[in-house]
Design a protein around this motif. Structure first.
Motif, PDB file in Angstrom:
ATOM      1  N   ILE A 172      33.300 -79.308  67.786  1.00 58.32           N
ATOM      2  CA  ILE A 172      33.017 -79.006  66.391  1.00 58.32           C
ATOM      3  C   ILE A 172      31.964 -77.899  66.332  1.00 58.32           C
ATOM      4  O   ILE A 172      31.226 -77.690  67.293  1.00 58.32           O
ATOM      5  N   SER A 173      31.937 -77.192  65.209  1.00 61.17           N
ATOM      6  CA  SER A 173      30.926 -76.163  64.983  1.00 61.17           C
ATOM      7  C   SER A 173      30.117 -76.525  63.756  1.00 61.17           C
ATOM      8  O   SER A 173      30.680 -76.797  62.693  1.00 61.17           O
ATOM      9  N   LEU A 174      28.806 -76.539  63.895  1.00 60.32           N
ATOM     10  CA  LEU A 174      27.890 -76.708  62.777  1.00 60.32           C
ATOM     11  C   LEU A 174      27.357 -75.324  62.412  1.00 60.32           C
ATOM     12  O   LEU A 174      26.985 -74.538  63.297  1.00 60.32           O
ATOM     13  N   TYR A 175      27.320 -75.024  61.113  1.00 57.44           N
ATOM     14  CA  TYR A 175      27.028 -73.647  60.682  1.00 57.44           C
ATOM     15  C   TYR A 175      26.039 -73.644  59.537  1.00 57.44           C
ATOM     16  O   TYR A 175      26.178 -74.401  58.570  1.00 57.44           O
ATOM     17  N   ASN A 176      25.026 -72.779  59.663  1.00 53.53           N
ATOM     18  CA  ASN A 176      24.011 -72.662  58.616  1.00 53.53           C
ATOM     19  C   ASN A 176      23.762 -71.181  58.309  1.00 53.53           C
ATOM     20  O   ASN A 176      22.960 -70.523  58.969  1.00 53.53           O
ATOM     21  N   PRO A 177      24.478 -70.629  57.310  1.00 54.97           N
ATOM     22  CA  PRO A 177      24.326 -69.201  57.019  1.00 54.97           C
ATOM     23  C   PRO A 177      23.057 -68.893  56.231  1.00 54.97           C
ATOM     24  O   PRO A 177      22.745 -69.537  55.245  1.00 54.97           O
ATOM     25  N   ASN A 178      22.324 -67.910  56.684  1.00 49.48           N
ATOM     26  CA  ASN A 178      21.188 -67.374  55.924  1.00 49.48           C
ATOM     27  C   ASN A 178      20.863 -65.981  56.431  1.00 49.48           C
ATOM     28  O   ASN A 178      21.346 -65.552  57.485  1.00 49.48           O
ATOM     29  N   VAL A 179      20.055 -65.263  55.680  1.00 53.52           N
ATOM     30  CA  VAL A 179      19.724 -63.881  56.018  1.00 53.52           C
ATOM     31  C   VAL A 179      18.913 -63.812  57.312  1.00 53.52           C
ATOM     32  O   VAL A 179      19.105 -62.912  58.139  1.00 53.52           O
ATOM     33  N   ALA A 180      18.035 -64.796  57.521  1.00 55.84           N
ATOM     34  CA  ALA A 180      17.126 -64.770  58.672  1.00 55.84           C
ATOM     35  C   ALA A 180      17.864 -64.791  60.004  1.00 55.84           C
ATOM     36  O   ALA A 180      17.456 -64.125  60.964  1.00 55.84           O
ATOM     37  N   ASN A 181      18.948 -65.565  60.102  1.00 54.71           N
ATOM     38  CA  ASN A 181      19.656 -65.650  61.381  1.00 54.71           C
ATOM     39  C   ASN A 181      20.811 -64.651  61.482  1.00 54.71           C
ATOM     40  O   ASN A 181      21.599 -64.699  62.427  1.00 54.71           O
ATOM     41  N   GLY A 182      20.905 -63.749  60.516  1.00 53.46           N
ATOM     42  CA  GLY A 182      21.885 -62.672  60.586  1.00 53.46           C
ATOM     43  C   GLY A 182      23.297 -63.040  60.200  1.00 53.46           C
ATOM     44  O   GLY A 182      24.212 -62.224  60.312  1.00 53.46           O
ATOM     45  N   SER A 183      23.502 -64.263  59.723  1.00 52.51           N
ATOM     46  CA  SER A 183      24.856 -64.706  59.396  1.00 52.51           C
ATOM     47  C   SER A 183      25.215 -64.508  57.926  1.00 52.51           C
ATOM     48  O   SER A 183      26.370 -64.688  57.537  1.00 52.51           O
ATOM     49  N   GLU A 184      24.224 -64.180  57.101  1.00 48.02           N
ATOM     50  CA  GLU A 184      24.481 -63.888  55.691  1.00 48.02           C
ATOM     51  C   GLU A 184      24.010 -62.462  55.403  1.00 48.02           C
ATOM     52  O   GLU A 184      22.821 -62.158  55.501  1.00 48.02           O
ATOM     53  N   ILE A 185      24.964 -61.618  55.061  1.00 51.18           N
ATOM     54  CA  ILE A 185      24.688 -60.201  54.839  1.00 51.18           C
ATOM     55  C   ILE A 185      24.916 -59.884  53.370  1.00 51.18           C
ATOM     56  O   ILE A 185      26.036 -60.034  52.865  1.00 51.18           O
ATOM     57  N   LYS A 186      23.871 -59.462  52.665  1.00 47.17           N
ATOM     58  CA  LYS A 186      23.972 -59.153  51.241  1.00 47.17           C
ATOM     59  C   LYS A 186      23.964 -57.640  51.053  1.00 47.17           C
ATOM     60  O   LYS A 186      23.090 -56.944  51.575  1.00 47.17           O
TER      61      LYS A 186
END
Length: 279
Positions: free
Chosen positions: A116-130
């Motif tokens: 399984i994959s657990l995922y936490n998107p946010n700007v700090a970890n580079g996974s959320e790009i605005k």
């Protein structure tokens, strides 16, 4: 058609404990039919993920199923049901998978294992790009830095311009381009002939070309000026082309948000369950 439906909800004690997570089977729904249609013959298994570590993440999905076999030796992996999407983690983290129907003689699934994959998107970890002013950023890779994935915003005019500028480039010229630019040019030119037909006047949809490791592409959406997510009407994928539909024409003041997997945003957790009792 004679259809026999067997539905059993089993809250089992069978668990797999790894990396501070506990993965257990919470429910099994089994359908059998005389039809050859796989829609009427399936075994749906719900897994529950619990533990303190899960609380650090917002989404969960099954990354892969490596083994599913019943006690009669029948392989249960359903190759048509191996493409999983992330699901939001609420009070409990639950995910479902579908396997082939076990043998009628089988009493248990001897082994069910995977990841399984657990995922936490946010700007700090580079996974959320605005991205602001997205409408002015066509034909370029929107994912910054070095990444295994490229995402490009397309419009009818920008795509026509791109093809016109690149279709006559010789192989020798393309080889001189940086690897990412070369792949983008080769992928886009001629890939979507007829995509933007002259009678296509639907302004409520947007196109994106996704290249590279598409498994790392999680989501794409818009936010308004207050940060509120703009809900979509739907989406469609055709190979590398992703199309998104909205109630209204996308507003230039909206902010584009990309969600991608990065090493810091994702945690892979293997699991192995044995002797799972069948209905």
């Amino acid at each position: 058609m004679n259809t026999k439906l067997l539905i059993t909800s089993l809250f089992l004690l069978l668990t797999s404990v790894t990396f501070s997570q506990k993965i257990s089977v919470s429910e099994i729904n089994e359908k059998r039919s005389t039809s050859d249609n796989s829609f009427y013959n399936e075994c749906e298994i719900e897994l529950k993920i619990s533990g303190d570590e899960v609380r650090k993440y917002k989404f969960v999905k099954i990354s892969k199923i490596t083994k599913a076999i019943d006690d009669q030796g029948v392989d249960l992996i359903n190759d048509d049901r191996t493409d999983f999407d992330y699901l939001k983690i609420d009070q409990t983290a639950k995910i479902k998978l579908e396997t082939k129907i076990p043998s009628r003689k089988a009493k248990t699934i001897k082994e069910l294992s995977g990841e399984i994959s657990l995922y936490n998107p946010n700007v700090a970890n580079g996974s959320e790009i605005k991205i602001a002013n997205y409408q002015n950023k066509t034909n370029v890779n929107l994912v910054p830095g070095k990444s295994d994935i490229q995402i490009v915003y397309l419009t009818k005019d920008s795509y026509a311009k791109y093809v016109q500028e690149n279709k006559n480039k010789k192989a020798e010229e393309l080889k001189k381009l940086p690897e990412a630019a070369r792949q983008l040019a080769e992928g886009l030119v001629g890939a979507f002939d007829g995509l933007f037909s002259s009678d296509d006047n639907d302004t409520n949809k947007v196109y994106y070309y996704v290249n590279g490791d598409k498994a790392k592409f999680v989501d794409l959406f818009f936010e308004d000026a207050t940060g509120k997510k703009i809900e979509r009407n739907g989406s469609m994928r055709s190979n590398n082309l992703f199309t998104y539909y909205f109630e209204e024409k996308p507003n230039p003041n909206w902010k584009l948000v990309l969600n991608i997997e990065t090493d810091k945003s994702t945690k892979k957790v293997p699991f192995k369950l044995t002797d799972v009792e069948l209905p």
